[in-house]
Write a protein that holds these residues in place. Sequence first.
Motif, PDB file in Angstrom:
ATOM      1  N   PRO A  75       0.806  -1.225   0.000  1.00  0.00           N
ATOM      2  CA  PRO A  75       0.000   0.000   0.000  1.00  0.00           C
ATOM      3  C   PRO A  75       0.840   1.276   0.000  1.00  0.00           C
ATOM      4  CG  PRO A  75      -0.835  -1.573   1.613  1.00  0.00           C
ATOM      5  CD  PRO A  75       0.455  -2.126   1.117  1.00  0.00           C
ATOM      6  N   GLU A  76       2.026   1.216   0.590  1.00  0.00           N
ATOM      7  CA  GLU A  76       2.861   2.412   0.669  1.00  0.00           C
ATOM      8  C   GLU A  76       3.176   2.983  -0.716  1.00  0.00           C
ATOM      9  OE1 GLU A  76       4.271  -0.222   4.176  1.00  0.00           O
ATOM     10  OE2 GLU A  76       3.363  -0.480   2.199  1.00  0.00           O
ATOM     11  N   SER A  77       3.416   2.093  -1.699  1.00  0.00           N
ATOM     12  CA  SER A  77       3.708   2.573  -3.052  1.00  0.00           C
ATOM     13  C   SER A  77       2.509   3.306  -3.653  1.00  0.00           C
ATOM     14  CB  SER A  77       4.104   1.405  -3.960  1.00  0.00           C
ATOM     15  OG  SER A  77       5.411   0.944  -3.671  1.00  0.00           O
ATOM     16  N   ASP A  78       1.305   2.766  -3.406  1.00  0.00           N
ATOM     17  CA  ASP A  78       0.076   3.423  -3.884  1.00  0.00           C
ATOM     18  C   ASP A  78      -0.029   4.835  -3.318  1.00  0.00           C
ATOM     19  OD1 ASP A  78      -0.289   0.723  -4.441  1.00  0.00           O
ATOM     20  OD2 ASP A  78      -2.436   0.777  -4.047  1.00  0.00           O
ATOM     21  N   VAL A  79       0.156   4.908  -2.007  1.00  0.00           N
ATOM     22  CA  VAL A  79      -0.020   6.193  -1.319  1.00  0.00           C
ATOM     23  C   VAL A  79       0.990   7.211  -1.823  1.00  0.00           C
ATOM     24  CG1 VAL A  79       0.118   7.362   0.905  1.00  0.00           C
ATOM     25  CG2 VAL A  79      -1.024   5.133   0.730  1.00  0.00           C
ATOM     26  N   VAL A 111      -1.846   2.402   5.643  1.00  0.00           N
ATOM     27  CA  VAL A 111      -2.124   3.578   4.820  1.00  0.00           C
ATOM     28  C   VAL A 111      -2.027   4.850   5.654  1.00  0.00           C
ATOM     29  CG1 VAL A 111      -3.907   4.757   3.498  1.00  0.00           C
ATOM     30  CG2 VAL A 111      -3.513   2.316   3.146  1.00  0.00           C
ATOM     31  N   GLU A 112      -2.522   4.812   6.888  1.00  0.00           N
ATOM     32  CA  GLU A 112      -2.447   5.983   7.753  1.00  0.00           C
ATOM     33  C   GLU A 112      -1.012   6.461   7.915  1.00  0.00           C
ATOM     34  OE1 GLU A 112      -3.417   7.406  12.353  1.00  0.00           O
ATOM     35  OE2 GLU A 112      -3.837   5.340  11.736  1.00  0.00           O
ATOM     36  N   ALA A 113      -0.108   5.533   8.239  1.00  0.00           N
ATOM     37  CA  ALA A 113       1.296   5.904   8.422  1.00  0.00           C
ATOM     38  C   ALA A 113       1.886   6.469   7.139  1.00  0.00           C
ATOM     39  CB  ALA A 113       2.098   4.701   8.899  1.00  0.00           C
ATOM     40  N   ALA A 114       1.535   5.831   6.007  1.00  0.00           N
ATOM     41  CA  ALA A 114       2.095   6.264   4.727  1.00  0.00           C
ATOM     42  C   ALA A 114       1.592   7.645   4.329  1.00  0.00           C
ATOM     43  CB  ALA A 114       1.769   5.242   3.642  1.00  0.00           C
TER      44      ALA A 114
END
Length: 416
Positions: free
Chosen positions: A191-195, A223-226
């Motif tokens: 998910p980090e790459s998406d964000v 997602v929150e952290a990212a």
Amino acid sequence: MPGPRDPRSSCSEESPVPGPQSSGATRRSALGLLLGAPLLSACAGVQQSLSQFSSPFSSPSAPAQPAGPPQQATTAGTGGVKVGVILPLSAAGNAGLAAQSMRNAAEMALAEFQNPNIQLLIKDDNGTPQGAQAGAQQAVDEGAEIILGPLFAQSVPAVAQVARTRGIPVMAFSTDSSIAGRGVYLLSFLPESDVNRIVEYSASIGKRSIAVLVPDNAYGNVVEAAVKAAVPRRGGRIVAFEKYGADRATPARTVAQQLGSADALFIADDGDAVVAVADAMTAAGANLRNIQLLGTGLWDNPRVYASPALQGGLYAAPDPAGFRAFSGRYRTKYGADPVRTATLAYDAVALVAALARTQGTTRFSSDVLTNPSGFAGIDGLFRFRADGTNERGLAVMKVTTGGGVAVAGSPKSFGA
């Protein structure tokens, strides 16, 4: 287009490129002919419907039905470099079906690379950490130099424990970045790459005041952290942030009241949930046509495309052309559609085949695997970080009633 992605490479443009090509084909001609195969140049400076973008099998869950009896270990290929492959082939339900599709993709990569100098040691982990550990032990005892898999997050530490005693790396398919590190690399959709991609793009079009709604679960926590790191890094600010569980109405009302100071609304969830959140926002009085909607790769879902409220929304995902080409070849070979995560197994085998062909005795060293130029796979560029997580070069897609339409292509190379 697959192939070497480092413009600073000192290799000759005529140097050979490993891959499924005819003898004597140059790099230029190979790039013009090949789709979907991660290739590695002969020099050291190299690169290389998405509702399953975050693997549904990455977190522990109780199976709806018991798993079947473990399948017998098998091999594929006859090369001298042995590669362990650990998948939940006998796991119940979708996990077992996905594992079989990934196994097919792995064997397809062998065939498309014209049977390179590798042999796959395929082990069934039965969908359990104990099975994964036993499979890993068998693979290393048989001489595996690297392990591909497993799929379940809870099985990765068990495999890593075995691999570390032999000093060999693991390339797992889980999306849980907390299990990466110390020789454990995640070849998955994180998910980090998406964000990072969608926040970067939204800032580039002037959308820097962002309201955020995420689910109150493990995915939402990542997602929150990212997003809390990415938005200020791009010069933006988060004007509202709420998490939701079964009750979406209350968080939606809270965010709706603050939308006047936002120019973008980021909702990170899968297709059905995103539609429900958008409906809750509309019910709370928000006019979603007046704000730029942003999302993750989980938005690649027919329900999202059919939702009037989400039209024009932007999300980050791989360019779909690579998967379409791969799916066509897979259907021709196996007479069925691949699961979305099958590309991970294909890219993993293709990558180790290319490294075995070009990198000699250092083929699976950390320096080779974490080359900053990265690699070109079916779903575009990817590279491993030293901490075992990965970064992907993603496109930006727009929601339309006909599906996702690219508004910004995936990058051709990684920045420094």
